[in-house]
Design a protein around this motif. Structure first.
Motif, short mmCIF file in Angstrom:
data_model
loop_
_atom_site.label_atom_id
_atom_site.label_comp_id
_atom_site.label_asym_id
_atom_site.label_seq_id
_atom_site.Cartn_x
_atom_site.Cartn_y
_atom_site.Cartn_z
N VAL A 160 1.01 -0.98 0.17
CA VAL A 160 0.14 -0.03 -0.16
C VAL A 160 0.87 1.33 -0.04
O VAL A 160 0.70 2.35 -0.64
N LEU A 161 2.06 1.26 0.85
CA LEU A 161 3.06 2.35 0.87
C LEU A 161 3.39 2.59 -0.38
O LEU A 161 3.69 3.74 -0.97
N THR A 162 3.79 1.61 -1.38
CA THR A 162 4.25 1.71 -2.62
C THR A 162 3.26 2.17 -3.55
O THR A 162 3.75 2.89 -4.63
N GLY A 163 2.12 2.56 -3.38
CA GLY A 163 0.95 2.68 -4.25
C GLY A 163 0.72 2.07 -5.17
O GLY A 163 -0.27 2.11 -6.00
N PRO A 222 3.53 7.45 2.84
CA PRO A 222 4.89 6.83 2.47
C PRO A 222 6.34 7.80 2.89
O PRO A 222 6.04 8.88 2.86
N ASP A 223 7.13 7.15 3.53
CA ASP A 223 8.37 7.55 3.65
C ASP A 223 8.84 8.07 2.37
O ASP A 223 8.99 7.43 1.34
N LEU A 234 -8.60 2.76 -0.50
CA LEU A 234 -7.55 3.46 0.00
C LEU A 234 -7.23 4.87 -0.49
O LEU A 234 -6.42 5.65 0.36
N SER A 235 -7.36 4.75 -1.71
CA SER A 235 -7.10 5.97 -2.57
C SER A 235 -7.92 7.36 -1.99
O SER A 235 -7.49 8.32 -1.60
N LYS A 236 -9.25 6.97 -1.86
CA LYS A 236 -9.95 8.00 -1.20
C LYS A 236 -9.58 8.41 0.12
O LYS A 236 -9.92 9.50 0.47
N ALA A 237 -9.37 7.33 0.91
CA ALA A 237 -9.01 7.64 2.39
C ALA A 237 -7.66 8.50 2.47
O ALA A 237 -7.70 9.14 3.36
N THR A 238 -6.49 8.23 1.70
CA THR A 238 -5.33 8.75 1.78
C THR A 238 -5.13 10.08 1.00
O THR A 238 -4.16 10.85 1.29
#
Length: 166
Positions: free
Chosen positions: A29-32, A162-163, A86-90
């Protein structure tokens, strides 16, 4: 267990919603772009807080003795739908990328993970959990928490930010 003579309540759940923020789906998820061998399969992801609430009820109220509670979330979700949630939330684009099971197995081995970890995805793709069950409602007299609500709450924690080095 039932033949043990003890007072037993069985609580069963499959995949947890928190796998996306606390488990093995977090890094993808962090990598997108979560690249996973799940195709168009769907799962009834359940919130671990619902699982915990059912377990507490079972441990503290005798009316649950002898019962079996099958737990799920309130709707079936595919991984493309999860990515959209996840796109909507982030507020950032997260895209599901389906991959073949053998390619994923090769990736796991190259990353040092056990090769048979890939076999867990057959639990999603074989459809065994592609249905809703109602154990949360039966045990707690309320519905299960939806992934949309969980995703909004988790996004506020920053865990999906993401870092810059990723």
């Amino acid at each position: 267990m039932r033949d043990s003579g003890g007072e037993v309540t069985v609580v069963r759940a499959s995949w947890f919603s928190q796998n996306f923020n606390e488990g093995f789906f977090l890094e993808p998820v962090l990598t997108g772009e979560p690249a996973l061998p799940t195709g168009d399969a769907v799962e009834a992801f359940v919130d671990v807080d619902d699982v915990a609430d059912v377990a507490v009820a079972a441990l503290t109220d005798d009316r649950h003795i002898g019962r079996t509670y099958e737990l799920s979330g309130p709707r079936l979700l595919g991984f493309a739908e999860i990515a959209a949630e996840l796109s909507k939330a982030t507020g950032r684009e997260i895209t599901y990328a389906p991959v073949e099971l053998e390619d994923y197995r090769d990736f796991l081995v190259s990353a040092g993970a056990p090769e048979d970890f890939a076999d867990l995805f057959e639990l999603i793709t074989d459809g065994r959990h592609a249905h809703l069950v109602h154990g949360v409602e039966e045990a707690l007299d309320r519905g299960p928490r939806d992934f949309t609500e969980l995703a909004a709450d988790v996004a506020r924690t920053g865990v999906w930010t993401p870092d810059p080095g990723i």
